[in-house]
Design a protein around this motif. Structure first.
Motif, short mmCIF file in Angstrom:
data_model
loop_
_atom_site.label_atom_id
_atom_site.label_comp_id
_atom_site.label_asym_id
_atom_site.label_seq_id
_atom_site.Cartn_x
_atom_site.Cartn_y
_atom_site.Cartn_z
N VAL A 138 0.83 -1.21 0.00
CA VAL A 138 0.00 0.00 0.00
C VAL A 138 0.86 1.25 0.00
N GLY A 139 0.31 2.32 -0.53
CA GLY A 139 0.90 3.63 -0.32
C GLY A 139 1.50 4.27 -1.55
N GLU A 140 1.87 3.47 -2.53
CA GLU A 140 2.51 3.99 -3.74
C GLU A 140 2.53 2.84 -4.75
N PRO A 141 2.77 3.17 -6.01
CA PRO A 141 2.84 2.08 -6.99
C PRO A 141 4.01 1.15 -6.66
N ILE A 142 3.79 -0.14 -6.80
CA ILE A 142 4.91 -1.07 -6.60
C ILE A 142 5.49 -1.40 -7.97
N VAL A 175 -1.67 -8.69 -2.50
CA VAL A 175 -2.74 -7.72 -2.71
C VAL A 175 -2.13 -6.32 -2.77
N ASP A 176 -2.17 -5.76 -3.96
CA ASP A 176 -1.68 -4.39 -4.18
C ASP A 176 -2.90 -3.50 -3.97
N THR A 177 -2.98 -2.91 -2.80
CA THR A 177 -4.22 -2.22 -2.39
C THR A 177 -4.12 -0.73 -2.65
N TRP A 178 -5.02 -0.21 -3.47
CA TRP A 178 -5.02 1.23 -3.74
C TRP A 178 -6.13 1.90 -2.96
N TRP A 179 -5.78 2.95 -2.27
CA TRP A 179 -6.77 3.76 -1.55
C TRP A 179 -6.09 5.00 -1.01
N GLN A 180 -6.80 5.81 -0.21
CA GLN A 180 -6.30 7.11 0.25
C GLN A 180 -6.84 7.44 1.64
N THR A 181 -6.19 8.41 2.27
CA THR A 181 -6.71 8.92 3.56
C THR A 181 -8.17 9.29 3.39
N GLU A 182 -8.49 9.91 2.27
CA GLU A 182 -9.84 10.39 2.01
C GLU A 182 -10.84 9.26 1.83
N GLY A 191 -7.19 12.48 -7.65
CA GLY A 191 -5.86 13.07 -7.78
C GLY A 191 -4.84 12.11 -8.38
N ASP A 192 -5.26 10.87 -8.66
CA ASP A 192 -4.36 9.88 -9.25
C ASP A 192 -4.69 9.65 -10.72
N GLY A 193 -3.68 9.23 -11.46
CA GLY A 193 -3.89 8.75 -12.81
C GLY A 193 -3.92 7.23 -12.78
N ARG A 223 -4.36 -0.16 -13.05
CA ARG A 223 -3.02 0.07 -12.56
C ARG A 223 -2.91 1.56 -12.24
N ILE A 224 -2.50 1.87 -11.03
CA ILE A 224 -2.40 3.27 -10.63
C ILE A 224 -1.04 3.77 -11.11
N THR A 225 -1.05 4.88 -11.86
CA THR A 225 0.22 5.33 -12.43
C THR A 225 0.87 6.44 -11.61
N GLY A 226 0.14 7.05 -10.70
CA GLY A 226 0.74 8.08 -9.83
C GLY A 226 -0.10 9.33 -9.78
N ARG A 227 0.35 10.29 -8.97
CA ARG A 227 -0.41 11.52 -8.76
C ARG A 227 -0.40 12.38 -10.03
N VAL A 228 -1.51 13.05 -10.27
CA VAL A 228 -1.56 14.00 -11.38
C VAL A 228 -1.62 15.44 -10.85
N ILE A 245 3.54 14.75 -3.96
CA ILE A 245 4.61 13.81 -4.33
C ILE A 245 4.67 12.73 -3.24
N ILE A 246 4.73 11.47 -3.67
CA ILE A 246 4.77 10.40 -2.68
C ILE A 246 6.21 9.94 -2.51
N VAL A 247 6.76 10.21 -1.33
CA VAL A 247 8.15 9.87 -1.02
C VAL A 247 8.11 8.79 0.06
N HIS A 269 4.95 8.36 1.80
CA HIS A 269 4.34 9.50 2.50
C HIS A 269 3.93 10.56 1.50
N ASN A 270 2.71 11.05 1.64
CA ASN A 270 2.24 12.12 0.75
C ASN A 270 2.84 13.44 1.18
N LEU A 271 3.48 14.11 0.27
CA LEU A 271 4.03 15.43 0.59
C LEU A 271 3.55 16.42 -0.45
C1 WTA Z 1 -0.94 6.43 -3.51
C2 WTA Z 1 -2.54 5.61 1.77
C3 WTA Z 1 -0.32 3.06 -6.26
C4 WTA Z 1 -1.92 7.15 -4.41
C5 WTA Z 1 -3.52 4.46 1.93
C6 WTA Z 1 -2.92 7.71 -3.43
C7 WTA Z 1 -0.99 4.07 -4.32
C8 WTA Z 1 -2.05 8.07 -2.25
C9 WTA Z 1 -1.39 2.84 -3.78
C10 WTA Z 1 -2.81 8.09 -0.97
C11 WTA Z 1 -1.20 1.67 -4.59
C12 WTA Z 1 -1.81 4.39 -2.33
N1 WTA Z 1 -0.66 1.83 -5.82
N2 WTA Z 1 -0.47 4.17 -5.55
N3 WTA Z 1 -1.50 0.45 -4.16
N4 WTA Z 1 -1.90 3.06 -2.55
N5 WTA Z 1 -1.26 5.00 -3.39
O1 WTA Z 1 -3.56 9.23 1.72
O2 WTA Z 1 -1.24 8.17 -5.10
O3 WTA Z 1 -1.36 8.26 2.52
O4 WTA Z 1 -3.62 8.83 -3.93
O5 WTA Z 1 -3.24 6.82 1.79
O6 WTA Z 1 -1.05 7.05 -2.23
O7 WTA Z 1 -1.94 8.17 0.14
P1 WTA Z 1 -2.51 8.19 1.61
#
Ligand code: WTA
Length: 635
Positions: free
Chosen positions: A372-376, A396-403, A486-488, A498-503, A507-509, A512-514
């Motif tokens: 979780v957290g960024e593209p793998i 499980v490559d889980t995509w989601w957000q704080t929101e 906010g993602d592509g 497939r999540i390609t990253g923020r648009v 920036i995810i470092v 961590h979202n910065l």
């Molecule tokens: C990115 C974390 C690719 C994405 C749960 C998202 C991901 C932001 C993935 C949210 C994933 C999170 N593949 N990108 N599996 N999971 N992201 O709010 O850009 O800390 O919008 O929540 O992380 O980060 P947040």
């Protein structure tokens, strides 16, 4: 067929179709059968994305801690709820049973009450990954106080900004924290923060490192004696489904952090449901998510989701590299962990080390791996699959957000065939859409666009604390009648995402979202800096690293550049925290700007990524000549 627990692909498609055809009936059935409500809802869903207003289970009453703790007591009271693994492997792990958790949460809740905290009050929690963190969260929820956990790596200024934004009355912290071989003076950071946060009346201090700290008379109180004085019973406050549960701050593209507000009923139902399915949790499993509870992943998938399912959830205080790079795997072996959930950045860092750190441990207990957290990236995915999962554990490559509160797109293990770097298919109830730049939906497969969600799900954040307009502008204005992530993303030939990253300018470092703006604001505080622009560039381990372009004032021109770089990173550390430090700093005579004065980050990003082939037309810029100079002096 069970809607609550999906076990194979055909079932997934059936459940998914049902969830989209009639979302209200779908979520109502799950809410009714699997949770404890004090009063049923008047309506399952009311929403209007134009306002935006979203209500799930409106009129229902409950307390989330009754669902996470009390209702398990008679069936699994002696089962471990929280398995605490300390920073040092020499310190014994703690098994906190559901019964003990109940007593501890009630005692803590009574302390909150005795200190004057009431339903609706905000409490900021600034703690390391020790049991008190989970317990204090649940104690707030027990009495209806709104918790706002601030990750304990944020600086005093960042902490104070968050305390003031949500107008917190109380801060819960510890005398310090362990982080690998280091200790951190958390209480000192709180003291500094509170210089600028006069609204905080009380600071509760947990003892962790036994350091000698200053206690401010009348304000600071040791937690332990207060807990000892309280009863282990505390009646739960009866909450409305739409009452606030917590605020969690996340970075945005503009200056101030966004306090995402999550409410009670829908958040509970959705995190519990997704936990069960995404991790295929079974009664005797030992589940471990390595995230910090200071982030949404820890809220939803260390605390609420697992406990709502009566799971055993591991809480790890330490870091993957201490005492050596085998620590994760040592812990997996020791506690026979069955589900392991971590971030791609951790996998990439560990994959660089000697394979012996993995192979010397018995990892045969593992059944499901998650990220979780960024593209793998593909390489990291394979390393994880081959060496940690022994090719037997679905990833499980889980995509989601704080929101979003919970996981929106992910494979369901043993049901959805996985594909490296793909988050694959939406969870039941989730209706993704890919949009083009003109606001039109892109249908069909083998397409890419901006990722939106067309219909509400129970755990979507309801607002930004104190700034509903910003909530609307950020998430519901880019595309009509949709939530914009906010993602592509791209959709492949079979419909996998497939999540390609923020648009946007986030920036995810290292996961961590910065936001670029808060970092630029911090840098511009340095007396020698006139202006700055931050962009991301690809980094082996962190995924992205930060590249800063800085224009100096005349007074700065004569200064030693290396010292200036150090000072700039120091200012960032003070304003945000070490996670936002820049990897590269280039001093430039100007920044490429449009005629309306907007910085052209696209060009700066390409230069930082050494991708100068296609800079586009720079002749329309206000100052095209600076581009050449920036390229020549590139680091
Ligand atoms: C990115 C974390 C690719 C994405 C749960 C998202 C991901 C932001 C993935 C949210 C994933 C999170 N593949 N990108 N599996 N999971 N992201 O709010 O850009 O800390 O919008 O929540 O992380 O980060 P947040």
């Amino acid at each position: 067929m069970s809607n609550y627990h999906i076990k194979h692909l055909e079932e997934y498609f059936q459940v998914y179709r049902k969830s989209v055809r009639n979302p209200e009936a779908f979520w109502e059935e799950i809410a009714e059968e699997h949770f404890m409500w004090r009063k049923k809802w008047n309506s399952v869903l009311e929403y209007d994305f134009t306002k935006p207003e979203i209500k799930w289970f409106d009129g229902a009453q409950l307390n989330i801690t009754e669902n996470c703790i009390d209702r398990h007591l008679h069936i699994r009271g002696d089962k471990t709820a929280i398995l605490f693994e300390p920073n040092s492997p020499d310190e014994e792990a703690q098994h906190i049973t559901y019964r003990e958790l109940h007593a501890k949460v009630c005692q803590f809740a009574n302390v909150l009450k005795s200190q004057g905290i009431k339903k609706g009050d905000r409490v900021v929690i600034y703690l390391p990954m020790i049991p008190e963190l989970a317990i204090s969260i649940l104690a707030c929820a027990r009495i209806g106080a709104v918790h706002s956990v601030v990750f304990a790596g944020f600086s005093a200024i960042a902490l104070s900004t968050r305390i003031n934004d949500c107008d917190a009355k109380m801060v819960i912290t510890s005398d310090g924290s362990y982080r690998g071989a280091k200790t951190i003076d958390l209480k000192g950071i709180v003291d500094d923060a509170l210089e600028d946060s006069p609204g905080v009346a009380t600071v509760l201090v947990a003892k962790r490192i036994n350091s000698d700290i200053q206690m401010k008379e009348g304000r600071d109180k040791w937690l332990l004696p207060l807990l000892d004085a309280e009863s282990t019973e505390c009646e739960p406050e009866i909450m409305d489904a739409e009452d606030p549960l917590f605020i969690l701050y996340t970075s945005g593209s503009t200056g101030r952090p966004k306090g995402m507000l999550h409410t009670t009923g829908g958040y509970m139902v959705y995190t519990a449901y997704t936990f069960k399915n995404v991790f295929q949790y079974k009664e005797d499993d030992v589940y471990w998510c390595t995230a910090d509870i200071g982030w949404i992943t820890g809220h939803s998938y260390i605390v609420y989701g697992p406990l709502a399912n009566g799971a055993t959830t591991v809480m790890f205080e330490g870091v993957p590299s201490y005492p050596d790079f085998g620590r994760f795997w040592e812990v997996v072996q020791k506690h026979k962990v069955t589900q392991f959930y971590t971030a791609p950045t951790a996998i990439r860092a560990l994959a660089k080390e000697n394979l012996d750190f993995v192979t010397k441990y018995d990892l045969s207990s593992l059944k499901v791996l998650g990220t979780v957290g960024e593209p793998i990236n593909e390489e990291a995915w394979h390393w994880y699959n081959d060496h940690v999962g022994d090719k037997k554990c679905p990833i499980v490559d889980t995509w989601w957000q704080t929101e979003t509160g919970g996981i929106l797109i992910s494979p369901i293990p043993f049901a959805t065939p996985t594909k490296p770097t793909y988050a694959t298919l939406p969870m039941p109830g989730i209706q993704p859409a890919l949009m083009d730049e003109n606001g039109k939906e892109i249908f069909g497969n083998q397409v890419d666009g901006r990722l939106c969600i067309k219909f509400p799900w129970p755990s979507i954040a309801r607002t930004i604390w104190g700034d509903h307009k910003r909530y609307k502008d950020t998430y519901f204005s880019a595309f009509q009648d949709m939530y914009f992530t906010g993602d592509g993303a791209l959709r492949d030939e079979v419909g996998y995402y497939r999540i390609t990253g923020r648009v946007d300018d986030v920036i995810i470092v290292s996961g961590h979202n910065l936001g670029t703006a808060p970092i630029e604001d911090a840098i511009n505080e340095h007396p020698a800096v006139a202006e700055s622009a931050i962009v991301g560039f690809p980094h082996d381990i962190k995924g992205n690293a930060l590249y800063g372009y800085v224009i100096l004032k005349e007074t700065g021109e004569s200064r030693d550049r290396e010292n200036l770089k150090k000072e700039i990173n120091q200012v960032i550390t003070e304003h945000i925290g070490p996670i936002a430090k820049l990897d590269k700093i280039q001093f430039v005579p100007g920044l490429p700007k449009t005629r309306s004065g907007k910085i052209m980050r696209r060009i700066l990003r390409k230069i930082a990524s050494n991708d100068m082939g296609n800079l586009g037309d720079t002749s329309t810029l206000l100052n095209p000549e600076v581009v050449e100079n920036i390229i020549q002096e590139r680091l």
